[in-house]
Design a protein around this motif. Sequence first.
Motif, PDB file in Angstrom:
ATOM      1  N   UNK A 268      38.306  -2.594 -52.853  1.00 23.29           N
ATOM      2  CA  UNK A 268      38.260  -3.711 -51.474  1.00 23.29           C
ATOM      3  C   UNK A 268      40.183  -3.518 -51.403  1.00 23.29           C
ATOM      4  N   UNK A 269      40.526  -4.208 -52.476  1.00 28.04           N
ATOM      5  CA  UNK A 269      41.513  -4.484 -52.787  1.00 28.04           C
ATOM      6  C   UNK A 269      42.799  -3.100 -52.701  1.00 28.04           C
ATOM      7  N   UNK A 270      42.265  -1.632 -53.506  1.00 29.88           N
ATOM      8  CA  UNK A 270      43.002  -0.856 -53.656  1.00 29.88           C
ATOM      9  C   UNK A 270      43.431  -0.190 -51.673  1.00 29.88           C
ATOM     10  N   UNK A 271      42.146  -0.257 -51.220  1.00 32.64           N
ATOM     11  CA  UNK A 271      42.355   0.303 -49.561  1.00 32.64           C
ATOM     12  C   UNK A 271      42.602  -1.096 -48.738  1.00 32.64           C
ATOM     13  N   UNK A 272      42.716  -1.864 -49.145  1.00 26.67           N
ATOM     14  CA  UNK A 272      43.196  -2.329 -47.875  1.00 26.67           C
ATOM     15  C   UNK A 272      44.740  -2.157 -47.685  1.00 26.67           C
ATOM     16  N   UNK A 273      45.298  -2.079 -49.504  1.00 24.76           N
ATOM     17  CA  UNK A 273      46.881  -2.432 -49.925  1.00 24.76           C
ATOM     18  C   UNK A 273      47.087  -0.841 -49.652  1.00 24.76           C
ATOM     19  N   UNK A 274      46.378  -0.170 -49.031  1.00 26.74           N
ATOM     20  CA  UNK A 274      47.313   1.200 -49.801  1.00 26.74           C
ATOM     21  C   UNK A 274      47.342   1.762 -51.420  1.00 26.74           C
ATOM     22  N   UNK A 491      43.361 -12.488 -54.728  1.00 28.12           N
ATOM     23  CA  UNK A 491      43.872 -11.584 -54.181  1.00 28.12           C
ATOM     24  C   UNK A 491      43.074 -11.057 -53.182  1.00 28.12           C
ATOM     25  N   UNK A 492      41.953 -11.382 -53.422  1.00 26.20           N
ATOM     26  CA  UNK A 492      41.140 -10.247 -52.276  1.00 26.20           C
ATOM     27  C   UNK A 492      40.739 -11.710 -51.103  1.00 26.20           C
ATOM     28  N   UNK A 500      42.693  -9.135 -43.397  1.00 24.59           N
ATOM     29  CA  UNK A 500      43.020  -7.433 -44.238  1.00 24.59           C
ATOM     30  C   UNK A 500      41.679  -6.316 -44.528  1.00 24.59           C
ATOM     31  N   UNK A 501      40.187  -7.297 -45.282  1.00 22.88           N
ATOM     32  CA  UNK A 501      39.283  -6.871 -45.352  1.00 22.88           C
ATOM     33  C   UNK A 501      38.197  -7.861 -44.736  1.00 22.88           C
ATOM     34  N   UNK A 502      36.692  -7.603 -44.907  1.00 22.79           N
ATOM     35  CA  UNK A 502      36.180  -8.528 -44.609  1.00 22.79           C
ATOM     36  C   UNK A 502      35.207  -8.911 -45.777  1.00 22.79           C
ATOM     37  N   UNK A 503      34.991 -10.457 -45.997  1.00 19.24           N
ATOM     38  CA  UNK A 503      33.988 -10.329 -46.914  1.00 19.24           C
ATOM     39  C   UNK A 503      32.484  -9.835 -46.861  1.00 19.24           C
ATOM     40  N   UNK A 504      32.019  -9.538 -48.100  1.00 22.06           N
ATOM     41  CA  UNK A 504      31.083  -9.041 -48.598  1.00 22.06           C
ATOM     42  C   UNK A 504      29.871 -10.002 -47.570  1.00 22.06           C
TER      43      UNK A 504
END
Length: 504
Positions: A268-274, A491-492, A500-504
């Motif tokens: 998730x962090x990888x995708x959100x921060x490219x 970070x998440x 930038x991301x949604x909670x699971x």
Amino acid sequence: MDIIGSLKPLNIIRSAAENEITDKDEPLSPPALLFQSPQLNCCVMATMGSKTKWDADRCKMGLENTLAKHPRFSSLLVMDEGNNYTKMRWRKTKVNVDNHIFVPKIDLPKTDDPTEAADRYVEDYISDLHKTKMDYSKPLWEFHILNIQTSGASGVVVLKIHHSLGDGISLMSSLLACTRQSSDPKRLPTLPTSTRARSHSSSKTKGVFCTFWTMLLMVFNTFVDVLLLTATALFLKDSDTPIKGSPESGSAKKCMVHKLINLNDVKLVKTAMNTTINDVVFGVTEAGLSRYLNGRYVEKAGYQMASKIRDFLPKGLRVRAALYVNLRASAGIEAFAKIMENETKLESGNKFGYVLLPFEIAIRDDPLDYIRRAKATLDRKKLSFEAVCSFAIGLFIHKLFGTKAVAPLMHNIISKTTVSFSNVVGPQEEISLYGHPLAYVAPTVYGAPQALTMHWQSCGDKMVLILTVQSDLIPDPHKLCTDMEVSLNLIKDTLIKRGLITAN
């Protein structure tokens, strides 16, 4: 508690001498000789937790059909009279697997928390196993079965392998070649492939300019990195911190702990921060080390850690990691499986270089800054031939002066850094070893002249953090693991708060 010593001899399933096969001996490669030197005598430990109890007979049959057929796992190390390790050679032998399987009788103390006692037993067992020398009358690997219920598995196997048999990539590939997908026992595991897109310039002139600029950066960065490597060999060393070991740390008592982390959080962090998974792992490591060291300095100052972290870190700390880089073209798990089926030959020994990665130890207001800086650091290191040069320089010195000159040089460089660091890609799906479904795979290395060795290993939907620490310098490795996990969660959570991301 000296578990290994108290169990000598361990309950070996059966014992018989291994027979040498008269064949032409093969000399050790220069890197393999390094790992036989007194300064860098290292062993790889792979701890594997199973969701079921381990069946020793099934493991024996599986080992006979896999590792026992591997060229390195079925060779003795022999040397001429005089015990000169630089004259060692590989000699083919017929492996008696019974000599390599150990099943100790386990008698845990009765406590209110038997799982915690089992976890401590495994940690102590591995620590004591590190201190026991390998038996050179047989190939240099051992398979220890600990059938106790731990917090993460119903049974644990510890595979101990001397590092001269191969580098981390070749050994992990050989181990994974022994496994199969749990959903399909006939299929080998699959490793994820890189999906990072490459940018293509629409302008030919711009493309030529970018290529020229990249070449200039490669030359400049390599020059700077080799210069820093040389300075480290001569005088440059990391700051003295609570986690900085000494040149004698390789022989000090070590403890290994691990923690399971949700790989989806990393993705998730990888995708959100490219970024890449490597960037995220390196950033989380920097954040976790900063958090842990700050806590140690808070304790030293006599304060209690408040809800809001205050910065007690000394300014200008130099903390670096020695990152080992595989220099062999990836052959895939299938190729290593064919080796053990005697269908092909493959270079599977040690072939690696290393780079020195700087950690910026600091308490940051924005947790995302750790990932941004990690990406910048790793992107810059990708534009450098530091790993290739370190390998080439080692070979050059070896040809001129021999292994006895290279070993103390490498020991000197590594001992001046703080951490040994690696991130290894594992299988995408759940896997089984000889019919035993694995809950995790946790590899590490003992013998490095540092107080802290850190490995990140992906396996299915998990990321395993493995820490090997010098017990008298880092008495609370579980706290360091927790700081790593807390850093990832911060970070998440920051990404979630910013939408930038949604909670699971």
